[in-house]
Design an enzyme around this catalytic site. Structure first.
Site, short mmCIF file in Angstrom:
data_model
loop_
_atom_site.label_atom_id
_atom_site.label_comp_id
_atom_site.label_asym_id
_atom_site.label_seq_id
_atom_site.Cartn_x
_atom_site.Cartn_y
_atom_site.Cartn_z
N GLU A 77 142.38 45.68 -111.97
CA GLU A 77 141.18 45.67 -112.80
C GLU A 77 141.60 45.45 -114.25
O GLU A 77 142.70 45.84 -114.66
CB GLU A 77 140.49 47.02 -112.64
CG GLU A 77 139.28 47.27 -113.52
CD GLU A 77 138.80 48.71 -113.44
OE1 GLU A 77 137.60 48.93 -113.65
OE2 GLU A 77 139.62 49.63 -113.18
N LYS B 254 131.83 45.31 -109.85
CA LYS B 254 132.04 46.74 -109.61
C LYS B 254 130.71 47.48 -109.49
O LYS B 254 129.85 47.39 -110.37
CB LYS B 254 132.88 47.32 -110.74
CG LYS B 254 133.28 48.78 -110.58
CD LYS B 254 134.15 49.20 -111.76
CE LYS B 254 134.63 50.62 -111.64
NZ LYS B 254 135.47 51.00 -112.82
N CYS C 117 138.53 50.33 -108.69
CA CYS C 117 138.81 51.61 -109.34
C CYS C 117 137.93 52.77 -108.86
O CYS C 117 138.12 53.28 -107.77
CB CYS C 117 138.72 51.43 -110.85
SG CYS C 117 139.67 52.65 -111.80
#
Length: 267
Positions: free
Chosen positions: A40, A109, A145
């Site tokens: 990321e 995300k 993440c």
């Protein structure tokens, strides 16, 4: 199929970060990888402004990634920032781009990191849809993440056919955080009975740059996890390249012996 996890430490300059990606992609290809995963925020490290560098998927930064993937004949997965929702000029999207060997996919995300004193939602618009892609008969799911704390995304990817879940991260440092990262990677592998490739930014302290502020800049410890939750390979905090030979027969075996996807009750 051979995959590589490129645990890099990116900075403020997107061009310098592209040069770093080029170097590691070249090493991955030389090591026989078909797929190389970058963390990321590979475009620009957190703790820097994002609005001024966000660009669409057909912009120059992404186009350079495509050119590198074509040059090395490898699939690249890397984190970048794209413009936010139309009409919202104050935010970006935290995007994973997948490109190379005829593949083109992107994932925004879904779960934003509003925790441990950091508010990602202040500057980032959340995505809404899971994304999978197929390479050489293997289906991959994508996550970023903080997504790793939410099992449903991983089981949904598995329901969509994923044999492997890729997690790209820039994990926040702090007491116990590296241990949590590895524990969560193992748990998500068990939840979904998939292989998990968890690639994080390296720890800036490992190269003499102590973390300042609350921005999540990485702790390292990229891991490859089996469908039964075993860590097959791991890096420490420093930058490095981790190779993994992916055997999807282990996924089939795990789902026979531990059929949690088939047995689960949906409330």
């Amino acid at each position: 199929m051979r995959a590589a996890l490129a645990q890099i430490i990116t900075g403020r300059d997107p061009a310098a970060n592209l040069a770093l990606i080029e170097d590691y992609a070249r090493q991955a290809k030389a090591g026989g990888a078909d797929l190389v995963v970058f963390p990321e925020a590979a475009m620009r490290a957190f703790g820097n402004s994002l609005l001024d560098i966000a660009e669409p998927l057909d912009g120059p930064w992404a186009s350079r990634l495509r050119a590198l993937a074509a040059e090395f004949d490898i699939v690249i997965v890397a984190g970048m920032f794209t413009p936010g929702t139309a009409g919202n000029g104050a935010k970006v999207r935290n995007t994973l781009l997948v490109t190379g060997r005829g593949l083109e996919a992107s994932y925004d995300k879904i779960h934003l990191f509003d925790a441990f004193g950091f508010a990602e939602s202040d500057t980032v618009d959340a995505g809404a849809d899971p994304v999978t892609f197929e390479l050489d008969g293997v289906t991959f799911g994508l996550a970023t993440c903080y997504d790793i704390r939410f099992p449903d995304l991983f089981t949904e990817n598995a329901d969509r056919g994923a044999d492997v879940n890729i997690v790209c991260a820039s994990w926040g440092s702090g007491p116990g955080k590296a241990e949590q990262w590895k524990l969560l990677a193992r748990a998500r592998a068990l939840d979904s009975t998939t292989l998990v490739l968890a690639c994080g930014q390296g720890d800036p302290a490992s190269v003499g740059h102590p973390v300042k502020g609350s921005a999540p800049t990485g702790v390292g410890h990229s891991v490859v996890v089996s469908p039964m939750g075993d860590i097959l390979a791991e890096l420490d905090g420093a930058p490095g390249l981790l190779f993994a030979d992916l055997d999807t027969a282990t996924v089939k075996e795990a789902r026979t012996n531990l059929p949690v996807l088939a047995n689960r009750h949906k409330f």
